[in-house]
Design an enzyme around this catalytic site. Structure first.
Site, mmCIF file in Angstrom:
data_model
loop_
_atom_site.group_PDB
_atom_site.id
_atom_site.type_symbol
_atom_site.label_atom_id
_atom_site.label_comp_id
_atom_site.label_asym_id
_atom_site.label_seq_id
_atom_site.Cartn_x
_atom_site.Cartn_y
_atom_site.Cartn_z
ATOM 1 N N LYS A 58 9.714 1.205 11.346
ATOM 2 C CA LYS A 58 9.911 1.483 12.786
ATOM 3 C C LYS A 58 10.522 0.297 13.518
ATOM 4 O O LYS A 58 11.306 0.467 14.450
ATOM 5 C CB LYS A 58 8.579 1.867 13.427
ATOM 6 C CG LYS A 58 7.548 0.781 13.267
ATOM 7 C CD LYS A 58 6.130 1.260 13.380
ATOM 8 C CE LYS A 58 5.221 0.150 12.887
ATOM 9 N NZ LYS A 58 4.265 0.474 11.922
ATOM 10 N N ILE A 108 2.547 13.118 10.166
ATOM 11 C CA ILE A 108 2.877 14.143 11.178
ATOM 12 C C ILE A 108 4.397 14.343 11.205
ATOM 13 O O ILE A 108 5.137 13.379 11.424
ATOM 14 C CB ILE A 108 2.409 13.703 12.588
ATOM 15 C CG1 ILE A 108 0.906 13.434 12.592
ATOM 16 C CG2 ILE A 108 2.782 14.729 13.628
ATOM 17 C CD1 ILE A 108 0.396 12.839 13.902
ATOM 18 N N LYS A 154 7.549 3.030 18.090
ATOM 19 C CA LYS A 154 7.529 4.454 17.725
ATOM 20 C C LYS A 154 8.039 5.293 18.891
ATOM 21 O O LYS A 154 8.795 6.248 18.709
ATOM 22 C CB LYS A 154 6.108 4.867 17.329
ATOM 23 C CG LYS A 154 5.628 4.193 16.043
ATOM 24 C CD LYS A 154 4.139 4.412 15.835
ATOM 25 C CE LYS A 154 3.636 3.751 14.566
ATOM 26 N NZ LYS A 154 2.169 3.724 14.462
ATOM 27 N N THR A 183 0.831 -1.209 0.000
ATOM 28 C CA THR A 183 0.000 0.000 0.000
ATOM 29 C C THR A 183 0.865 1.260 0.000
ATOM 30 O O THR A 183 0.623 2.193 -0.775
ATOM 31 C CB THR A 183 -0.878 0.005 1.280
ATOM 32 O OG1 THR A 183 -1.456 -1.283 1.408
ATOM 33 C CG2 THR A 183 -1.952 1.049 1.215
ATOM 34 N N ASP A 241 3.452 -1.755 18.503
ATOM 35 C CA ASP A 241 3.634 -0.747 17.456
ATOM 36 C C ASP A 241 3.939 0.617 18.103
ATOM 37 O O ASP A 241 4.889 1.303 17.713
ATOM 38 C CB ASP A 241 2.347 -0.685 16.611
ATOM 39 C CG ASP A 241 2.376 0.411 15.562
ATOM 40 O OD1 ASP A 241 2.986 0.192 14.511
ATOM 41 O OD2 ASP A 241 1.797 1.482 15.809
ATOM 42 N N GLY A 251 -7.952 -1.216 6.846
ATOM 43 C CA GLY A 251 -6.521 -1.225 6.522
ATOM 44 C C GLY A 251 -5.648 -0.450 7.490
ATOM 45 O O GLY A 251 -4.506 -0.126 7.168
ATOM 46 N N GLU A 278 11.050 9.800 8.576
ATOM 47 C CA GLU A 278 9.875 10.544 9.058
ATOM 48 C C GLU A 278 8.626 9.668 9.114
ATOM 49 O O GLU A 278 7.807 9.786 10.029
ATOM 50 C CB GLU A 278 9.625 11.751 8.131
ATOM 51 C CG GLU A 278 8.533 12.659 8.581
ATOM 52 C CD GLU A 278 8.818 13.306 9.931
ATOM 53 O OE1 GLU A 278 9.683 14.175 9.993
ATOM 54 O OE2 GLU A 278 8.177 12.924 10.925
#
Ligand code: HSE
Length: 439
Positions: free
Chosen positions: A107, A138, A207, A14, A203, A189, A131
């Site tokens: 990440k 963001i 981060k 994606t 997750d 998704g 980024e």
């Protein structure tokens, strides 16, 4: 105008397909802003034959990501394979060792090997831009790396996982079960291939580890993050939070304390009138608290193909313009090994939900155990047990919910008090405990 910047993309899911589409659609605009065009000249992915939502006719196909990383034609290797191991790791290392700049959204790889990759990039005079790895669109990496130099950062915290915020929002607004909301997040998704990665907090932890490194100048250390997910949160907790003036969010918090850097991901009660409490759905928000200035909060889409692709394209554009920063904002050798603050020493307020046996002395026992640990209660709510049948016996021992909010105390004190309450036999199930984070 300088020669075009030649890009190789590894991974055409994606995000990869969205990056290709965006680079094509914005080719002229990017050339105008960067002083040179950006061309995708080669690509690789797991399956060549798959139908993809991007124009690949003019791109050379390379079977092996490591071969693409070393390809003499490319200037920039865009790693969108994902995962903390090979082939992503081997390919990224090969690209950096060949002096090629790398742009990645990975990440997992950065949270595990960020410091070593930064050193490799520095050694070979290559850029390493990431980024897209935190908060998708963001610009929090740039904010921490390049913009926050004038004051010492004390705390970085926020909603780092769109899936969890989406689930909590829909549970709260529509009174749907956790399972129904998770299925919807997967259908849309937002969730990772393995959704337990989102809902159990991993997750967010990856981060947060990246943000902590950028904020405090430490080596990324995913293992230093205390992690709890949202699967234990019930509608009863969301209702109680609402009644007491709070909302439940999965927060990642990295904060400088007297005992070191505290890094934690867990469901958190935030005051309903705080800015973080207003952030609903798949949106992410990250607040930076620094000495002498008011907090800065960045809010935006933290998941999804186009949001992530826009950060990747922006990183590529920086390379095209010749803008370069040290990956974590300072020379790799200066990244300190962070002193991990023990979670037992965490200080803050707590929400506690108990299922108390409804008999004389229960409230006194709970109050005594809390007092023994010097814990002061800000509020206490006990639900009544419903209407007793006319003339019926008092159903002694039937459990009723008791909800407590404490003033600031320590994790150690709360855990000790609750263990004693359980041992006293006055509650019918393991207590629910949610930490409170103030603005
Ligand atoms: N699964 C992630 C989320 C997407 O829900 O935020 C990007 O990391």
């Amino acid at each position: 105008m300088s020669a075009p910047l030649k890009v190789g993309i590894a991974g055409l899911g994606t995000v990869g397909a969205a990056v290709k589409r965006m680079l094509d659609a914005r080719r002229d605009a990017l050339a105008g802003r960067c002083g040179r065009a950006v061309d995708v000249v080669a690509v690789t992915a797991r399956t060549k034959s798959k139908q993809r939502d991007a124009e690949l006719v003019r791109c050379r196909w390379v079977d092996d990501p490591v071969a693409l990383a070393r390809d003499p034609e490319i200037d920039v290797f865009v790693e969108l394979i994902g995962g903390e191991g090979d082939p992503a790791k081997a390919a990224m290392e090969a690209a950096l060792a060949a002096g090629k700049s790398v742009v990645t959204a990975n990440k997992a790889l950065l949270a595990r090997h960020g410091a070593a990759l930064a050193a490799l990039a520095e050694q070979h005079n290559a850029a390493l831009n990431f980024e897209a790895s935190v908060g998708a669109a963001i610009p929090i990496v740039k904010t921490l790396r390049d913009s926050q130099r004038g004051s010492a950062i004390e705390r970085v915290y926020g909603i780092l996982n769109g899936t969890c915020n989406y689930i909590l929002t829909r549970m709260e607004r529509e009174r749907l079960s956790f399972e129904v909301c998770l299925k919807e997040a997967q259908r849309l998704g937002y969730a990772e291939a393995d959704p337990s990665f989102d809902i159990e907090g991993f997750d967010s932890a990856q981060k947060l580890a990246i943000l902590a490194s950028l904020a405090f100048g430490t080596r990324v250390d995913q293992d230093a993050v205390h992690v709890e997910g949202i699967s234990s949160i019930t509608l009863a907790d969301l209702d109680a939070a609402d009644e007491l003036g709070y909302r439940v969010k999965l927060l990642g918090v990295a904060v400088r304390t007297d005992t070191g850097i505290e890094q934690r991901v867990h469901p958190t009660m935030v005051p309903k009138d705080s800015s973080i409490a207003q952030v609903m759905g798949v949106t992410n928000a990250i607040t930076v608290d620094a000495a002498e200035i008011d907090p800065i909060t960045l809010v935006g889409p933290g998941a999804g193909g186009m949001a992530t692709a826009s950060a990747v394209v922006s990183d590529i554009a920086d390379i095209a313009r010749g803008v370069r920063s040290a990956p974590f904002g300072r020379p790799a050798a200066d990244l300190a090994v962070s002193e991990k603050a023990p979670m037992q020493r965490h200080e803050g307020g707590y929400y506690i939900r108990l299922l108390a046996r409804d008999r004389p002395g229960t409230a006194a026992t709970i109050a005594t155990r809390l007092a023994e640990q010097n814990i002061s209660m800000e509020s206490i709510v006990q639900r009544h047990r419903g209407v007793r049948p006319q003339g019926g016996d008092r159903p002694g021992g039937a459990p009723v919910p008791v909800i407590l909010i404490t003033y600031a105390t320590t994790e150690d004190a709360v855990r000790t008090a609750l263990a004693a309450v359980e041992a006293d036999g006055v509650i019918a199930e393991t207590p629910q405990l949610i930490r409170i984070e103030k603005d």
